[in-house]
Design an enzyme around this catalytic site. Structure first.
Site, PDB file in Angstrom:
ATOM      1  N   GLY A 174      51.029  -5.487  65.139  1.00 32.09           N
ATOM      2  CA  GLY A 174      50.046  -4.847  63.980  1.00 32.09           C
ATOM      3  C   GLY A 174      49.027  -4.568  64.272  1.00 32.09           C
ATOM      4  CB  ALA A 177      42.338  -4.240  58.701  1.00 34.94           C
ATOM      5  CB  ALA A 309      37.794  -9.682  49.179  1.00 33.08           C
ATOM      6  CG  HIS A 434      12.436   5.444  64.618  1.00 31.52           C
ATOM      7  ND1 HIS A 434      13.446   5.981  65.873  1.00 31.52           N
ATOM      8  CD2 HIS A 434      11.209   4.544  66.233  1.00 31.52           C
ATOM      9  CE1 HIS A 434      13.779   6.156  66.676  1.00 31.52           C
ATOM     10  NE2 HIS A 434      12.034   6.137  66.904  1.00 31.52           N
TER      11      HIS A 434
HETATM   12  C1  LIG Z   1      43.604 -12.149  57.585  1.00 29.89           C
HETATM   13  C2  LIG Z   1      42.903 -11.226  56.665  1.00 29.89           C
HETATM   14  C3  LIG Z   1      41.785 -10.943  56.843  1.00 29.89           C
HETATM   15  C4  LIG Z   1      41.457 -10.981  55.306  1.00 29.89           C
HETATM   16  N1  LIG Z   1      39.733  -9.736  55.893  1.00 29.89           N
HETATM   17  C5  LIG Z   1      39.371  -9.460  54.875  1.00 29.89           C
HETATM   18  C6  LIG Z   1      37.643  -8.738  54.514  1.00 29.89           C
HETATM   19  O1  LIG Z   1      36.743  -8.705  55.742  1.00 29.89           O
HETATM   20  N2  LIG Z   1      37.449  -8.091  54.245  1.00 29.89           N
HETATM   21  C7  LIG Z   1      37.487  -7.743  52.373  1.00 29.89           C
HETATM   22  O2  LIG Z   1      37.547  -7.090  51.958  1.00 29.89           O
HETATM   23  N3  LIG Z   1      39.261  -8.162  52.813  1.00 29.89           N
HETATM   24  C8  LIG Z   1      40.270  -9.177  53.654  1.00 29.89           C
HETATM   25  N4  LIG Z   1      41.259  -9.890  53.642  1.00 29.89           N
HETATM   26  C9  LIG Z   1      41.969  -9.072  52.404  1.00 29.89           C
HETATM   27  C10 LIG Z   1      41.789  -9.575  51.544  1.00 29.89           C
HETATM   28  O3  LIG Z   1      42.290 -11.553  52.090  1.00 29.89           O
HETATM   29  C11 LIG Z   1      42.295  -9.298  49.665  1.00 29.89           C
HETATM   30  O4  LIG Z   1      41.964  -8.599  49.541  1.00 29.89           O
HETATM   31  C12 LIG Z   1      42.081 -10.692  49.313  1.00 29.89           C
HETATM   32  O5  LIG Z   1      42.191 -11.707  49.164  1.00 29.89           O
HETATM   33  C13 LIG Z   1      42.948 -10.602  47.956  1.00 29.89           C
HETATM   34  O6  LIG Z   1      42.230 -11.141  46.792  1.00 29.89           O
HETATM   35  P1  LIG Z   1      43.077 -11.825  45.513  1.00 29.89           P
HETATM   36  O7  LIG Z   1      42.054 -12.554  44.348  1.00 29.89           O
HETATM   37  O8  LIG Z   1      44.308 -10.575  45.230  1.00 29.89           O
HETATM   38  O9  LIG Z   1      44.269 -13.121  46.031  1.00 29.89           O
HETATM   39  P2  LIG Z   1      43.970 -13.912  47.396  1.00 29.89           P
HETATM   40  O10 LIG Z   1      43.120 -14.294  48.140  1.00 29.89           O
HETATM   41  O11 LIG Z   1      45.442 -14.280  47.561  1.00 29.89           O
HETATM   42  O12 LIG Z   1      44.161 -15.460  45.726  1.00 29.89           O
HETATM   43  C14 LIG Z   1      44.938 -16.232  45.237  1.00 29.89           C
HETATM   44  C15 LIG Z   1      45.404 -16.593  44.646  1.00 29.89           C
HETATM   45  O13 LIG Z   1      46.540 -17.045  43.497  1.00 29.89           O
HETATM   46  C16 LIG Z   1      46.858 -18.936  43.884  1.00 29.89           C
HETATM   47  N5  LIG Z   1      48.374 -18.163  43.287  1.00 29.89           N
HETATM   48  C17 LIG Z   1      48.769 -18.123  43.572  1.00 29.89           C
HETATM   49  N6  LIG Z   1      49.994 -17.574  43.040  1.00 29.89           N
HETATM   50  C18 LIG Z   1      49.322 -18.266  42.116  1.00 29.89           C
HETATM   51  C19 LIG Z   1      50.208 -18.956  40.707  1.00 29.89           C
HETATM   52  N7  LIG Z   1      51.797 -18.964  39.810  1.00 29.89           N
HETATM   53  N8  LIG Z   1      50.189 -19.957  39.854  1.00 29.89           N
HETATM   54  C20 LIG Z   1      48.194 -20.813  40.389  1.00 29.89           C
HETATM   55  N9  LIG Z   1      47.836 -19.812  41.257  1.00 29.89           N
HETATM   56  C21 LIG Z   1      48.841 -19.134  42.200  1.00 29.89           C
HETATM   57  C22 LIG Z   1      46.933 -18.490  45.456  1.00 29.89           C
HETATM   58  O14 LIG Z   1      46.628 -20.049  45.389  1.00 29.89           O
HETATM   59  C23 LIG Z   1      45.256 -18.286  45.233  1.00 29.89           C
HETATM   60  O15 LIG Z   1      44.386 -19.231  46.232  1.00 29.89           O
HETATM   61  C24 LIG Z   1      42.031  -9.601  54.851  1.00 29.89           C
HETATM   62  C25 LIG Z   1      43.411 -10.296  54.371  1.00 29.89           C
HETATM   63  C26 LIG Z   1      44.088 -10.922  56.079  1.00 29.89           C
HETATM   64  C27 LIG Z   1      45.093 -11.628  55.627  1.00 29.89           C
END
Ligand SMILES: Cc1cc2nc3c(=O)[nH]c(=O)nc-3n(C[C@H](O)[C@H](O)[C@H](O)COP(=O)(O)OP(=O)(O)OC[C@H]3O[C@@H](n4cnc5c(N)ncnc54)[C@H](O)[C@@H]3O)c2cc1C
Length: 455
Positions: A174, A177, A309, A434
């Protein structure tokens, strides 16, 4: 009911933690339900640990290459344990920063697994909480490839970023990114890297020209790249993994599967609460994040096409403002920039040239190689490119693309220009300091009309 809140956010990642703060700022009694760590996957297992390790790769690379610049660092070596400690401490520090912000804003933290009840309230363990509005922000989980399971030496992206040893040889399946970031970090650590993509280019979401620049640079870094070749067979052993892609079979210390991710909706009670999914399995929302249950909003990786994020955070703000009835604006998904922190970085906003043509636009393109501007030679950033895709009729910028060491910062200016509806003509006349790499941006705008000064 254990307690009642105006707003309950389930999930404390960049979508959820920001939504909770915004709700509290608007005077709403707010709680976040989180089953793991404040800051979510982004701060603890994804964006932040990845960037922390990439920073070490950058420093290590520069230290080894420094002699040409007059910095002779002899005996440069990697301290894998120190790297791991810093990765953990950066995440811990940012996660506790999120908790401090919640405290400061009087956001209650409810620890545990949250789910919706049939009446749109929230259940956490034995306790039921009444909610005026619920925001679902539970993020996404890594998907393996069909017929392969995670475990042992077959790791997901977090597994790759948190290996307890430096691999001699790693395969990354894959080349989006995350996969490209992992490949780029390990190659600079001196690990042999095989980067495998089933589609016909690495970074499949990016403009072909930009992917080509990155591919060339990756190859110079020694990364073996294979495109158009899905991984067809995996045999995981105790000390190595054998895998086949296309006609090739190879053996590696670890296989990282950096393919797709799926919304984390297991056990969330969507059906009971009447929250519908889209055909693609995401939570269906309108442009303000409202689901089919009027009391329930969803944001972040649960919704819409991109998983980023900064998108999650903005959706959090907008959902809360909408629910509170204050003035807000829909999130313009087209203006959510992609940012990949491999070396060189790649960032883009809007349409690729191919997508713009497919959408029926009469397209003009302006390109400027970074090597053309003085700053790129000073800062050793000559391999990059800025590309603007514009509408020939009015000059509207349809897409903007940057490859370079600081592309992810540079793209912000292009997002702002597009958000303010500036055309390439305006960009061409904006004076840039610059010597900076950003001087390539007005040059790319001038190139649309063929008069870039450093072409
Ligand atoms: C390796 C990697 C690198 C990345 N790098 C970047 C980057 O550089 N820049 C960028 O913009 N994006 C990046 N991303 C994408 C980014 O991580 C996600 O888009 C972002 O985390 C999404 O945020 P979120 O708030 O939707 O969920 P998340 O960050 O996934 O947080 C969700 C939270 O909900 C909690 N949760 C889940 N279900 C429950 C439940 N039922 N009850 C209570 N808590 C629960 C989880 O424990 C978690 O803490 C990356 C992703 C990966 C995999």
């Amino acid at each position: 009911m254990a307690d009642s809140f105006d707003v309950i956010v389930i999930g404390g990642g960049p979508g959820g933690y920001i939504a909770a703060i915004r709700a509290a700022q608007l005077g709403r009694k707010t709680a976040v339900v989180e089953r793991d760590k404040a800051g979510g996957r982004c701060l603890n297992y994804a964006c932040i640990p990845a960037k922390t390790v990439l920073r070490t790769a950058e420093i290590y690379d520069q230290a080894r290459e420094g002699a040409e610049l007059g910095v002779v660092a002899e005996g440069v070596s990697l301290d894998w344990e120190a790297l791991g400690k810093r990765r953990a401490s950066v995440s811990e520090s940012l996660s506790s920063g999120v908790k401090m912000l919640w405290d400061k804003n009087k956001v209650a933290l409810i620890e545990g697994d949250g789910s919706l009840t049939a009446d749109g309230n929230v259940q956490v363990g034995e306790e039921a909480y009444e909610a005026g509005t619920v925001v679902l922000a539970t993020g996404s989980v890594a998907l393996p490839i069909p017929g392969v399971e995670f475990g042992g030496r077959v790791v997901d992206t977090w597994g790759a970023w948190s290996l307890s040893e430096q691999p001699r040889r790693i395969a990354v399946a894959g080349a989006g990114a995350s996969g490209s970031e992992i490949a780029s970090a390990y190659a600079r650590f001196g690990t042999e890297v095989v980067l495998i993509e089933m589609l016909d280019q690495i970074l499949p979401a990016e403009d072909k020209d930009m992917a080509r620049v990155v591919e060339r640079t990756f190859k110079k870094q020694g990364i073996e790249i294979s495109t158009g070749t899905p991984v067809s067979e995996v045999e995981a052993g105790d000390s190595s993994v054998k895998l086949t892609y296309g006609e090739t079979t190879t053996e590696v210390d670890y296989l990282c599967i950096a393919g797709g991710r799926a919304p984390d909706v297991d056990g969330l009670g969507l059906d009971e609460a009447g929250v519908e999914l889209t055909e693609r399995g995401k939570v269906g929302v309108d442009e303000y994040g409202r689901t089919s249950n009027p009391k329930v909003y969803a944001i972040g990786d649960l919704v819409n096409a991109k998983a980023l994020a900064h998108k999650a955070s903005e959706e959090g703000v907008v959902a809360i403002e909408r629910a509170a009835g204050v003035e807000t604006h829909p999130v313009d998904q087209n203006l959510v920039a992609g940012a990949t922190f491999c070396h060189p970085q790649v960032a883009s906003v809007g349409l690729t040239e191919a997508a713009a043509k497919e959408a029926g636009y009469d397209v003009k393109v302006g390109k400027q190689k970074l090597g053309g501007v003085g700053g790129a030679t000073v800062y050793d950033d000559k391999d990059g490119l800025v590309k603007l895709v514009v509408d020939a009729k009015y000059g509207e910028i349809l897409g903007a693309h940057v490859v370079g060491n600081r592309a992810c910062d540079m793209v912000a200016e292009l997002v702002a220009t597009m958000a303010l509806e500036g055309g390439y003509q305006e960009l061409a006349g904006i004076v840039h300091p610059h010597p900076t790499i950003s001087e390539a941006i007005p040059e790319a705008a001038r190139a649309v009309e063929g008069w870039a000064l450093h072409a």
